[in-house]
Structure formats: C-alpha cells, structure tokens
Design a protein around this motif. Structure first.
Motif, PDB file in Angstrom:
ATOM      1  N   TYR A   1       5.847  -7.926   0.345  1.00  0.00           N
ATOM      2  CA  TYR A   1       6.132  -8.354   1.715  1.00  0.00           C
ATOM      3  C   TYR A   1       7.648  -8.241   1.955  1.00  0.00           C
ATOM      4  CZ  TYR A   1       1.472 -10.524   1.570  1.00  0.00           C
ATOM      5  OH  TYR A   1       0.122 -10.763   1.455  1.00  0.00           O
ATOM      6  N   ILE A   2       8.008  -8.309   3.253  1.00  0.00           N
ATOM      7  CA  ILE A   2       9.416  -8.352   3.695  1.00  0.00           C
ATOM      8  C   ILE A   2      10.316  -7.492   2.807  1.00  0.00           C
ATOM      9  CG2 ILE A   2       9.308 -10.513   4.973  1.00  0.00           C
ATOM     10  CD1 ILE A   2      10.287 -11.999   2.490  1.00  0.00           C
ATOM     11  N   TYR A   3      10.132  -6.176   2.934  1.00  0.00           N
ATOM     12  CA  TYR A   3      10.779  -5.252   2.011  1.00  0.00           C
ATOM     13  C   TYR A   3      12.005  -4.562   2.601  1.00  0.00           C
ATOM     14  CZ  TYR A   3      10.061  -3.375  -2.666  1.00  0.00           C
ATOM     15  OH  TYR A   3      10.177  -3.104  -4.009  1.00  0.00           O
ATOM     16  N   GLY A   4      12.567  -5.144   3.639  1.00  0.00           N
ATOM     17  CA  GLY A   4      13.851  -4.650   4.141  1.00  0.00           C
ATOM     18  C   GLY A   4      13.752  -3.296   4.791  1.00  0.00           C
ATOM     19  N   ASP A   5      14.562  -2.335   4.317  1.00  0.00           N
ATOM     20  CA  ASP A   5      14.619  -1.016   4.934  1.00  0.00           C
ATOM     21  C   ASP A   5      13.532  -0.080   4.423  1.00  0.00           C
ATOM     22  OD1 ASP A   5      15.607  -0.771   2.395  1.00  0.00           O
ATOM     23  OD2 ASP A   5      17.337   0.454   2.939  1.00  0.00           O
ATOM     24  N   LEU A   6      12.591  -0.633   3.673  1.00  0.00           N
ATOM     25  CA  LEU A   6      11.452   0.143   3.186  1.00  0.00           C
ATOM     26  C   LEU A   6      10.166  -0.472   3.720  1.00  0.00           C
ATOM     27  CD1 LEU A   6      12.638   0.532  -0.507  1.00  0.00           C
ATOM     28  CD2 LEU A   6      12.627   2.311   1.235  1.00  0.00           C
ATOM     29  N   ARG A   7       9.207   0.383   4.054  1.00  0.00           N
ATOM     30  CA  ARG A   7       7.919  -0.090   4.552  1.00  0.00           C
ATOM     31  C   ARG A   7       6.887   0.019   3.432  1.00  0.00           C
ATOM     32  NH1 ARG A   7       6.621   3.703   8.179  1.00  0.00           N
ATOM     33  NH2 ARG A   7       7.822   2.709   9.830  1.00  0.00           N
ATOM     34  N   TRP A   8       6.272  -1.128   3.122  1.00  0.00           N
ATOM     35  CA  TRP A   8       5.230  -1.172   2.100  1.00  0.00           C
ATOM     36  C   TRP A   8       3.955  -1.639   2.782  1.00  0.00           C
ATOM     37  CZ3 TRP A   8       6.840  -1.069  -3.375  1.00  0.00           C
ATOM     38  CH2 TRP A   8       5.745  -0.963  -4.240  1.00  0.00           C
ATOM     39  N   LEU A   9       3.041  -0.726   3.045  1.00  0.00           N
ATOM     40  CA  LEU A   9       1.785  -1.100   3.689  1.00  0.00           C
ATOM     41  C   LEU A   9       1.011  -2.070   2.800  1.00  0.00           C
ATOM     42  CD1 LEU A   9       0.538   2.314   5.133  1.00  0.00           C
ATOM     43  CD2 LEU A   9       1.812   0.498   6.300  1.00  0.00           C
ATOM     44  N   GLN A  10       0.291  -2.977   3.429  1.00  0.00           N
ATOM     45  CA  GLN A  10      -0.467  -3.960   2.661  1.00  0.00           C
ATOM     46  C   GLN A  10      -1.685  -3.288   2.010  1.00  0.00           C
ATOM     47  OE1 GLN A  10       0.651  -7.034   1.931  1.00  0.00           O
ATOM     48  NE2 GLN A  10       2.447  -6.132   2.900  1.00  0.00           N
ATOM     49  N   PRO A  11      -1.929  -3.576   0.722  1.00  0.00           N
ATOM     50  CA  PRO A  11      -2.874  -2.758  -0.037  1.00  0.00           C
ATOM     51  C   PRO A  11      -4.337  -2.911   0.349  1.00  0.00           C
ATOM     52  CG  PRO A  11      -2.046  -4.575  -1.376  1.00  0.00           C
ATOM     53  CD  PRO A  11      -1.228  -4.557  -0.122  1.00  0.00           C
ATOM     54  N   ILE A  12      -4.799  -4.100   0.668  1.00  0.00           N
ATOM     55  CA  ILE A  12      -6.240  -4.254   0.879  1.00  0.00           C
ATOM     56  C   ILE A  12      -6.718  -3.488   2.114  1.00  0.00           C
ATOM     57  CG2 ILE A  12      -8.082  -5.927   1.358  1.00  0.00           C
ATOM     58  CD1 ILE A  12      -6.646  -7.861  -0.559  1.00  0.00           C
ATOM     59  N   PRO A  13      -6.073  -3.629   3.287  1.00  0.00           N
ATOM     60  CA  PRO A  13      -6.530  -2.810   4.412  1.00  0.00           C
ATOM     61  C   PRO A  13      -6.261  -1.319   4.217  1.00  0.00           C
ATOM     62  CG  PRO A  13      -4.601  -4.120   5.026  1.00  0.00           C
ATOM     63  CD  PRO A  13      -5.057  -4.612   3.703  1.00  0.00           C
ATOM     64  N   THR A  14      -5.150  -0.984   3.548  1.00  0.00           N
ATOM     65  CA  THR A  14      -4.853   0.433   3.322  1.00  0.00           C
ATOM     66  C   THR A  14      -5.892   1.069   2.412  1.00  0.00           C
ATOM     67  OG1 THR A  14      -2.487  -0.026   3.564  1.00  0.00           O
ATOM     68  CG2 THR A  14      -3.093   2.064   2.558  1.00  0.00           C
TER      69      THR A  14
ATOM     70  N   GLY B   1      -3.806   9.068 -12.858  1.00  0.00           N
ATOM     71  CA  GLY B   1      -3.866   8.281 -11.636  1.00  0.00           C
ATOM     72  C   GLY B   1      -2.570   8.400 -10.869  1.00  0.00           C
ATOM     73  N   VAL B   2      -2.615   7.997  -9.616  1.00  0.00           N
ATOM     74  CA  VAL B   2      -1.440   8.004  -8.744  1.00  0.00           C
ATOM     75  C   VAL B   2      -1.293   6.630  -8.113  1.00  0.00           C
ATOM     76  CG1 VAL B   2      -0.581   8.838  -6.513  1.00  0.00           C
ATOM     77  CG2 VAL B   2      -1.330  10.463  -8.235  1.00  0.00           C
ATOM     78  N   ILE B   3      -0.071   6.107  -8.094  1.00  0.00           N
ATOM     79  CA  ILE B   3       0.213   4.862  -7.398  1.00  0.00           C
ATOM     80  C   ILE B   3       0.928   5.173  -6.092  1.00  0.00           C
ATOM     81  CG2 ILE B   3       2.387   4.491  -8.666  1.00  0.00           C
ATOM     82  CD1 ILE B   3       1.717   1.430  -8.496  1.00  0.00           C
ATOM     83  N   LEU B   4       0.451   4.583  -5.014  1.00  0.00           N
ATOM     84  CA  LEU B   4       1.049   4.758  -3.698  1.00  0.00           C
ATOM     85  C   LEU B   4       2.150   3.722  -3.518  1.00  0.00           C
ATOM     86  CD1 LEU B   4      -2.297   5.091  -1.709  1.00  0.00           C
ATOM     87  CD2 LEU B   4      -0.961   6.930  -2.757  1.00  0.00           C
ATOM     88  N   GLY B   5       3.239   4.102  -2.863  1.00  0.00           N
ATOM     89  CA  GLY B   5       4.366   3.184  -2.755  1.00  0.00           C
ATOM     90  C   GLY B   5       4.950   3.092  -1.365  1.00  0.00           C
ATOM     91  N   ASP B   6       6.256   2.856  -1.314  1.00  0.00           N
ATOM     92  CA  ASP B   6       6.951   2.557  -0.076  1.00  0.00           C
ATOM     93  C   ASP B   6       7.636   3.793   0.497  1.00  0.00           C
ATOM     94  OD1 ASP B   6       8.440   2.533  -2.393  1.00  0.00           O
ATOM     95  OD2 ASP B   6       9.906   1.098  -1.693  1.00  0.00           O
TER      96      ASP B   6
END
Length: 358
Positions: free
Chosen positions: A44-57, A4-9
């Motif tokens: 949430y609120i991850y500073g200089d990294l963007r973490w897309l929200q999982p359910i809509p993604t 499997g692959v986990i998607l991240g920031d």
C-alpha cells in the motif's frame, strides 16, 4: 524445474490504461513462453510507484489463464486484513481460478503501511499466527469459534469454501530461522528470498525439515525460489542487461526498509551483489547454475521478475521470449533434489567460500 513470474510495480507516470495493457501483455507472453506460475506481491501507499492490489488483479488475470498455470499472492501482508475478510476473499479467488490459486502469506516489513492502517507493527508476527489459524478454520469448518489475543469469533458460520480441498497451498515467507520455523508450522512451503545464499538456504531447509518433524507435519518435497535469471549473448551483456533492468529499483527497495538489502553494497558493488543473488550469464551458463542449484537444494519453481519499472512493455516481452527460447526448455529437463529423500542436509554437497562443492 518450472519457471514462474512475479508481477510488480510501475511508475505512477504510466497511465492506468498502459499499466493494464502492459500487464496483460506480460501474462500472455509469460504463458506463451512456458511460465507455469504467475504471482504478485502486496503493498500500500507506495509513493511514486503504483502497486496494484493483488486479489482483484489476480481475479482479472484468472480469465487469461492457460490450463496448468497457477497464480498466487507472493506474499499478501496478513496482519493488514481482518482474517475473516482475508479467508473469504482468497476462497473466492480460488473459485474464480478453478482451483489454481497459491496463497503466499507474510507479516510485512514496511512500518509506514502498518501506521496507515493503525496496526501495531511490532505485533505483526503474532497477528499473522492467529490470522492464519482463523483462515484455515474458515476454509475447513462449518462453524468457527476462536478466542485469541487479537480476534474473537463465536459461532461464526462459514459460507465460502475454496475450490481446492481442503484449501489452497499456503507459502509462508520468512527471512530468518525463526520465520522458517513458523513457515514450517503454519504453511505448506517456504518461498525463498533472492537474497538467501545457497549455503544459508541449505542450512535453513534443515531448520524447516526439523520443525516439520517436531510439529508432526509431513515433509515438503520442494520450495519456491525467488531468483532472477538473466541470459545474454555474453556474460558482460547479461550483466549490462540486469543492471538496466533492476539496479535502480533494487536500490530503491533497499531504502524502503527491507532489512535484507544493503543500499551501500548495491550502489558500490552492484555486480558483485548481483552475481550472488541472480543467475546471470550466457544461456548455457544460466542453465549450468540452475543444475548446480537443483542438485544442492530442493527448489522448484524458480520465480523471476520480468517487468521492472524502467522497462517498456516491449522490453518485458523480449525478455520473456528470450527465457522461453533459451532457458525454459533446459529447465524442464532439470529435476531438483527432493527434500523428502534428504534425511541429513549435512550430507548434501553445498558450495564452500570459493563456490566449489565441499
């Protein structure tokens, strides 16, 4: 054994267009190379990294799914949702994936996220316990009554049931024995963190099995494992590759309140830490390590992270192509031990202090 692959920031300097294009390229490359699980974390609120929200993604990714590929949250922070909203959103996602959803659930570990939501960080485990009870009721009952410490529902009529009957599998994350017992009581599998050493894993699976028996729940055959797999032409090249991919991010995560990460150790002894937490070496070395692991503990699938923030989309695709060519075919020949056949974990060989079986 499946991969499997986990998607991240990603860095916030990456444009939204580049982020989406890279994400879809990763999903296409993963499936083309035999990946059977695509999962995504939640922050949430991850500073200089963007973490897309999982359910809509994941709803968007569902449109790209090949037959037989599962997607899921790993893990969604349950206390930061109202349980009715969480139940309906996840049931909707299960429908959009045609029943290919896995729900990974956890209590969270970053205090600042809870502060932003006005949620008591110290109550997060009790909140998760109540919330998951409500979620299951929302998925399986026509009408829900629940009177708890945090939520009260009186005659709530449900209208969205999941595609899967009775509901999607629930993987409940845990770092310690108490959490593993909670996972056994409330969930359907325990997703093992990459920091969990094989000897601890061996013991904690025993804790899990005992808790399942105590609560009258059926045994679980195998559990997902988060662990990096990094092949190279030589062991030295594989370590250099992993250092390029992950060193800076693992150090950053250690500084973001993840209790299982030691920032000092990652800074001073990265390769020693990596050797304990990742499967690194030539392709055959990696497969040998996977065979040894699968003979000791009931883990499947193994979930890797292909994309780290400092990697380009081309880097990610190249890594996945290497896994598809050199690792996935060998993994499919590996049959991990089945936990249902293990009555006493003390009789299963596991590594001693030197790494040799004892």
């Amino acid at each position: 054994m499946d991969l499997g692959v986990i998607l991240g920031d990603v860095h916030t300097t990456l444009s939204p267009r580049e982020h989406l294009d890279g994400l879809l390229r990763q999903v296409e490359a993963a499936q083309r190379n035999g990946v059977r699980y695509i999962v995504m974390g939640h922050h949430y609120i991850y500073g200089d990294l963007r973490w897309l929200q999982p359910i809509p993604t994941l709803a968007r990714i569902a449109a790209e799914l090949d037959p037989g590929v599962k997607i899921g949250t790993m893990v969604v922070q349950v206390p930061l949702f109202h349980p009715v909203a969480l139940a309906e959103e996840l049931a909707t996602l299960d429908i959009l994936t045609r029943g290919n959803l896995i729900v990974g659930a956890g209590a969270g570990y970053r205090r600042e996220e809870f502060t932003a939501f006005g949620v008591d960080f110290d109550q997060r485990f009790a909140m998760m316990d109540e919330a998951l009870q409500i979620v299951r009721m929302m998925w399986t009952q026509d009408e829900v009554d629940f009177h708890g410490k945090f939520w009260r529902l009186d005659g709530v009529k449900t209208h969205i049931r999941p595609w899967q009957d009775p509901h999607p599998p629930i993987w409940i994350g845990a770092l310690r024995d108490s959490g593993v017992r909670r996972s056994a009581r409330l969930g359907d599998a325990w997703p093992v963190t990459p920091e969990t050493q094989t000897e601890d894993m061996h013991r904690m699976f025993g804790v899990y099995a005992a808790a399942r028996r105590r609560h009258g729940r059926p045994p679980v055959a195998r559990h997902p494992l988060r662990r990096e797999i990094v092949p190279g032409a030589t062991t030295e090249e594989a370590f250099r590759r992993f250092e390029f991919m992950a060193r800076d991010r693992l150090l950053a995560y250690a500084q973001r309140e993840l209790a299982t990460r030691d920032a000092g150790a990652l800074t001073d002894r990265f390769r020693q830490v990596a050797a304990k937490e990742a499967i690194i070496g030539t392709a055959e070395d990696c497969l040998d390590q996977l065979r040894t692991l699968a003979a000791q503990v009931p883990v499947d699938p193994v979930i890797v992270r292909a994309q780290w923030p400092d990697m380009t989309a081309d880097d990610v695709v190249a890594y996945l192509d290497d896994l598809g060519r050199d690792i996935v075919p060998g993994m499919r020949e590996i049959v991990p031990v089945d936990a249902r056949a293990v009555v006493d974990y003390s009789v299963v060989p596991h590594p001693g202090p030197t790494g040799e079986a004892r």
